[in-house]
Write a protein that holds these residues in place. Structure first.
Motif, PDB file in Angstrom:
ATOM      1  N   ILE A  12       0.848  -1.200   0.000  1.00 15.76           N
ATOM      2  CA  ILE A  12       0.000   0.000   0.000  1.00 15.76           C
ATOM      3  C   ILE A  12       0.882   1.248   0.000  1.00 15.76           C
ATOM      4  CG2 ILE A  12      -1.564   1.338   1.462  1.00 15.76           C
ATOM      5  CD1 ILE A  12      -2.990  -1.333   2.040  1.00 15.76           C
ATOM      6  N   ASP A  13       0.556   2.181  -0.882  1.00 10.90           N
ATOM      7  CA  ASP A  13       1.364   3.391  -1.048  1.00 10.90           C
ATOM      8  C   ASP A  13       0.690   4.546  -0.284  1.00 10.90           C
ATOM      9  OD1 ASP A  13       2.748   5.619  -1.842  1.00 10.90           O
ATOM     10  OD2 ASP A  13       2.866   5.040  -3.962  1.00 10.90           O
ATOM     11  N   TYR A  14       1.102   4.729   0.963  1.00 10.19           N
ATOM     12  CA  TYR A  14       0.499   5.775   1.791  1.00 10.19           C
ATOM     13  C   TYR A  14       0.782   7.172   1.241  1.00 10.19           C
ATOM     14  CZ  TYR A  14      -0.582   2.286   5.409  1.00 10.19           C
ATOM     15  OH  TYR A  14      -1.077   1.205   6.096  1.00 10.19           O
ATOM     16  N   ASP A  15       1.949   7.326   0.587  1.00  8.57           N
ATOM     17  CA  ASP A  15       2.251   8.647  -0.007  1.00  8.57           C
ATOM     18  C   ASP A  15       1.216   8.979  -1.081  1.00  8.57           C
ATOM     19  OD1 ASP A  15       4.513   9.232   1.510  1.00  8.57           O
ATOM     20  OD2 ASP A  15       5.800   8.032   0.203  1.00  8.57           O
ATOM     21  N   ALA A  16       0.903   7.980  -1.909  1.00  9.70           N
ATOM     22  CA  ALA A  16      -0.074   8.208  -2.985  1.00  9.70           C
ATOM     23  C   ALA A  16      -1.455   8.504  -2.406  1.00  9.70           C
ATOM     24  CB  ALA A  16      -0.130   6.981  -3.907  1.00  9.70           C
ATOM     25  N   VAL A  17      -1.845   7.754  -1.380  1.00 11.73           N
ATOM     26  CA  VAL A  17      -3.159   7.979  -0.765  1.00 11.73           C
ATOM     27  C   VAL A  17      -3.221   9.384  -0.159  1.00 11.73           C
ATOM     28  CG1 VAL A  17      -4.737   7.230   1.083  1.00 11.73           C
ATOM     29  CG2 VAL A  17      -3.541   5.511  -0.297  1.00 11.73           C
ATOM     30  N   CYS A  18      -2.166   9.769   0.558  1.00 12.18           N
ATOM     31  CA  CYS A  18      -2.177  11.078   1.234  1.00 12.18           C
ATOM     32  C   CYS A  18      -2.150  12.222   0.231  1.00 12.18           C
ATOM     33  CB  CYS A  18      -1.002  11.184   2.206  1.00 12.18           C
ATOM     34  SG  CYS A  18      -1.224  10.134   3.660  1.00 12.18           S
ATOM     35  N   TYR A  78      -0.735   0.736  15.369  1.00 10.04           N
ATOM     36  CA  TYR A  78      -1.867   1.427  14.742  1.00 10.04           C
ATOM     37  C   TYR A  78      -1.932   2.897  15.178  1.00 10.04           C
ATOM     38  CZ  TYR A  78      -4.213  -2.773  12.824  1.00 10.04           C
ATOM     39  OH  TYR A  78      -4.542  -3.891  12.100  1.00 10.04           O
ATOM     40  N   CYS A  79      -1.954   3.122  16.509  1.00  8.51           N
ATOM     41  CA  CYS A  79      -2.134   4.492  17.018  1.00  8.51           C
ATOM     42  C   CYS A  79      -0.824   5.269  16.977  1.00  8.51           C
ATOM     43  CB  CYS A  79      -2.623   4.488  18.460  1.00  8.51           C
ATOM     44  SG  CYS A  79      -3.993   3.403  18.756  1.00  8.51           S
ATOM     45  N   GLY A  80       0.286   4.556  16.995  1.00  7.92           N
ATOM     46  CA  GLY A  80       1.594   5.209  16.990  1.00  7.92           C
ATOM     47  C   GLY A  80       2.141   5.318  15.587  1.00  7.92           C
ATOM     48  N   LYS A  81       2.903   4.329  15.212  1.00  4.51           N
ATOM     49  CA  LYS A  81       3.658   4.410  13.953  1.00  4.51           C
ATOM     50  C   LYS A  81       2.806   4.737  12.727  1.00  4.51           C
ATOM     51  CE  LYS A  81       7.022   2.186  11.121  1.00  4.51           C
ATOM     52  NZ  LYS A  81       7.892   1.062  10.831  1.00  4.51           N
ATOM     53  N   ILE A  82       1.755   3.972  12.512  1.00  6.26           N
ATOM     54  CA  ILE A  82       0.986   4.165  11.269  1.00  6.26           C
ATOM     55  C   ILE A  82       0.179   5.457  11.333  1.00  6.26           C
ATOM     56  CG2 ILE A  82      -0.706   3.170   9.675  1.00  6.26           C
ATOM     57  CD1 ILE A  82       1.531   1.257   9.853  1.00  6.26           C
ATOM     58  N   ASN A  83      -0.536   5.675  12.448  1.00 13.94           N
ATOM     59  CA  ASN A  83      -1.383   6.868  12.543  1.00 13.94           C
ATOM     60  C   ASN A  83      -0.532   8.132  12.443  1.00 13.94           C
ATOM     61  OD1 ASN A  83      -2.961   9.021  14.369  1.00 13.94           O
ATOM     62  ND2 ASN A  83      -4.431   7.621  13.443  1.00 13.94           N
ATOM     63  N   LYS A  84       0.553   8.188  13.202  1.00 11.13           N
ATOM     64  CA  LYS A  84       1.363   9.415  13.168  1.00 11.13           C
ATOM     65  C   LYS A  84       2.107   9.561  11.840  1.00 11.13           C
ATOM     66  CE  LYS A  84      -0.615  10.053  16.687  1.00 11.13           C
ATOM     67  NZ  LYS A  84      -1.929  10.674  16.454  1.00 11.13           N
ATOM     68  N   GLY A  85       2.431   8.440  11.217  1.00  6.11           N
ATOM     69  CA  GLY A  85       3.070   8.510   9.887  1.00  6.11           C
ATOM     70  C   GLY A  85       2.136   9.146   8.869  1.00  6.11           C
ATOM     71  N   ILE A  86       0.864   8.810   8.952  1.00  7.09           N
ATOM     72  CA  ILE A  86      -0.119   9.382   8.024  1.00  7.09           C
ATOM     73  C   ILE A  86      -0.356  10.854   8.352  1.00  7.09           C
ATOM     74  CG2 ILE A  86      -2.559   9.316   7.359  1.00  7.09           C
ATOM     75  CD1 ILE A  86      -2.392   6.229   7.601  1.00  7.09           C
ATOM     76  N   VAL A  87      -0.496  11.158   9.642  1.00  5.08           N
ATOM     77  CA  VAL A  87      -0.718  12.560  10.041  1.00  5.08           C
ATOM     78  C   VAL A  87       0.477  13.419   9.593  1.00  5.08           C
ATOM     79  CG1 VAL A  87      -0.940  14.120  12.025  1.00  5.08           C
ATOM     80  CG2 VAL A  87      -2.287  12.011  11.940  1.00  5.08           C
ATOM     81  N   GLU A  88       1.674  12.891   9.765  1.00  9.29           N
ATOM     82  CA  GLU A  88       2.873  13.646   9.348  1.00  9.29           C
ATOM     83  C   GLU A  88       2.862  13.903   7.833  1.00  9.29           C
ATOM     84  OE1 GLU A  88       6.593  11.619   9.785  1.00  9.29           O
ATOM     85  OE2 GLU A  88       7.752  13.467   9.495  1.00  9.29           O
ATOM     86  N   ARG A  89       2.538  12.874   7.064  1.00  6.05           N
ATOM     87  CA  ARG A  89       2.465  13.063   5.604  1.00  6.05           C
ATOM     88  C   ARG A  89       1.473  14.178   5.253  1.00  6.05           C
ATOM     89  NH1 ARG A  89       3.161   7.495   6.015  1.00  6.05           N
ATOM     90  NH2 ARG A  89       4.637   6.551   4.555  1.00  6.05           N
ATOM     91  N   LEU A  90       0.291  14.123   5.905  1.00  7.82           N
ATOM     92  CA  LEU A  90      -0.739  15.119   5.582  1.00  7.82           C
ATOM     93  C   LEU A  90      -0.314  16.518   6.038  1.00  7.82           C
ATOM     94  CD1 LEU A  90      -3.882  12.942   6.361  1.00  7.82           C
ATOM     95  CD2 LEU A  90      -3.194  13.806   4.114  1.00  7.82           C
ATOM     96  N   GLN A  91       0.329  16.588   7.198  1.00  3.63           N
ATOM     97  CA  GLN A  91       0.801  17.904   7.660  1.00  3.63           C
ATOM     98  C   GLN A  91       1.842  18.474   6.688  1.00  3.63           C
ATOM     99  OE1 GLN A  91      -0.404  19.827   9.846  1.00  3.63           O
ATOM    100  NE2 GLN A  91      -1.658  18.523  11.166  1.00  3.63           N
TER     101      GLN A  91
END
Ligand code: ADP
Length: 267
Positions: A12-18, A78-91
Motif C-alpha cells: 500500500i502506497d500511503y504517499d499516494a493515498v495522502c 496502529y495508534c503510533g507508527k501508522i497513525n502518526k506517519g499518516i498525520v505527518e504526511r498530511l501535515q
C-alpha cells in the motif's frame, strides 16, 4: 462526505493515498481517513517476541487473537507508527490532520468479546482473554467538532467497549459504521488488490459491479480477510451508503481512481 479506509497490507502506497486525499481536501471535499496496520503489527509483534496468532471461527472468519500484550503492540503500531506517519504526511502536504483512535472520545464503541470460538486441527475450542469486538455505535460528536473547525480526522482501531476497555475491531467494518453514521455518500475500502477478484489472486478476474441488494452472495469469492470487507460493504449499503468501492491503494491516485469507477463498485 467520503469515508476512505486504507488497509495495512504490504504494497500500500500511503504517499499516494495522502497526496490524493490532500488534493481533494484542499479542493473543498469533506473526507475522513480510517486506516489499518496489520502487516506492520505482525512484524513488530515478531520482533518483540510475541508473534501474532490468527484464529478461524467455525463460520470461516479469520481474526487476530488479541491478548493484553497483543493489544498493546497493536496500539503501538496502529495508534503510533501508522497513525502518526499518516498525520505527518498530511501535515507536510499542508492539511491539518488530527489522528485519533476509536478510544478517543469513544468514537467507536462496541461490546467486548472476551472469548472466541476457534477451529484448530479440526476441533472447535473456546479461547479466553481476547480483547476484541465489533463496532456497534459511532459517536460522531468529536468528529463533527473537528470537521467544523477544519481538521481532517485520521481514525484507527482500537475501539472502546461500553465499559471503556480497549478492543480490537475490524477496520473495514468500523469504517462502514462510520460511513453510515455520517450519512456518507461513498465508502472506499482501499487495499493491495484491484478490488474483489472472482478467482483470487488472478487480477484479471476483477468483479466490476456488485448490486447493492445482493452483496452477501459475493462472500463466496472472498477468502480470509477479504470477507470482512464484503461484510462491511453489505453493512454500509444496508445502512444507506449509496456507493462502496473496493479499490487499489498501491499507486497512482487511489481515491480519485476509485471514485471514477476503477475497482469493484457496490451500488
Ligand atoms: P487490508 O489490511 O489492506 O485492508 P486485508 O489483508 O484485510 O487488507 O484484505 C485484503 C486481502 O484479501 C488481499 O491482500 C488478498 O490477499 C485477500 N483476498 C482474499 N480473497 C480475495 C479476493 N477474492 N479478491 C481480492 N483479495 C482477496
Amino acid at each position: 462526505m467520503i469515508v476512505v479506509k486504507v488497509g495495512g497490507s504490504a504494497g500500500i502506497d500511503y504517499d499516494a493515498v495522502c497526496a490524493d486525499l490532500a488534493a481533494r481536501w484542499k479542493a473543498g471535499e469533506k473526507l475522513i481517513l480510517v486506516h489499518g496496520g496489520s502487516g506492520e503489527t505482525n512484524r513488530v509483534a515478531e520482533a518483540l517476541g510475541h508473534p501474532p496468532r490468527f484464529v478461524t471461527s467455525p463460520s470461516g472468519y479469520t481474526s487476530r487473537f488479541t491478548d493484553r500484550q497483543t493489544l498493546e503492540i497493536f496500539e503501538m503500531v496502529y495508534c503510533g507508527k501508522i497513525n502518526k506517519g499518516i498525520v505527518e504526511r498530511l501535515q507536510r502536504l499542508d492539511v491539518n490532520a488530527v489522528g485519533l483512535s476509536g478510544l478517543d472520545g469513544r468514537i467507536f464503541e462496541g461490546r467486548h468479546k472476551d472469548s472466541v470460538r476457534a477451529v484448530e486441527n479440526g476441533k472447535t475450542r473456546v479461547l479466553r482473554g481476547d480483547h476484541t469486538g465489533t463496532v456497534e455505535k459511532v459517536n460522531t460528536g468529536l468528529i463533527e467538532l473537528l470537521l467544523t473547525a477544519g481538521y481532517l480526522p485520521v481514525l484507527t482501531p482500537p475501539a472502546s467497549s461500553y465499559e471503556g476497555v480497549a478492543i480490537n475491531v475490524d477496520g473495514d467494518r468500523a469504517a462502514a459504521a462510520l460511513a453510515v453514521a455520517l450519512k456518507a455518500e461513498a465508502l472506499l475500502l482501499l487495499s493491495n488488490v484491484p478490488g474483489l477478484l472472482r478467482a483470487y489472486p488472478d487480477e484479471a478476474s476483477l468483479i466490476r459491479h456488485i448490486p447493492a441488494d445482493d452483496v452477501e452472495a459475493y462472500l463466496e469469492f472472498a477468502q480470509d480477510r477479504m470477507k470482512k470487507k464484503v461484510l462491511g460493504a453489505a453493512e454500509a449499503v444496508a445502512g444507506g451508503v449509496r456507493r462502496v468501492i473496493f479499490g487499489d491503494a498501491r499507486a497512482g491516485q487511489p481515491i480519485t481512481a476509485a471514485l471514477d469507477g476503477a475497482g469493484t463498485v457496490v451500488s
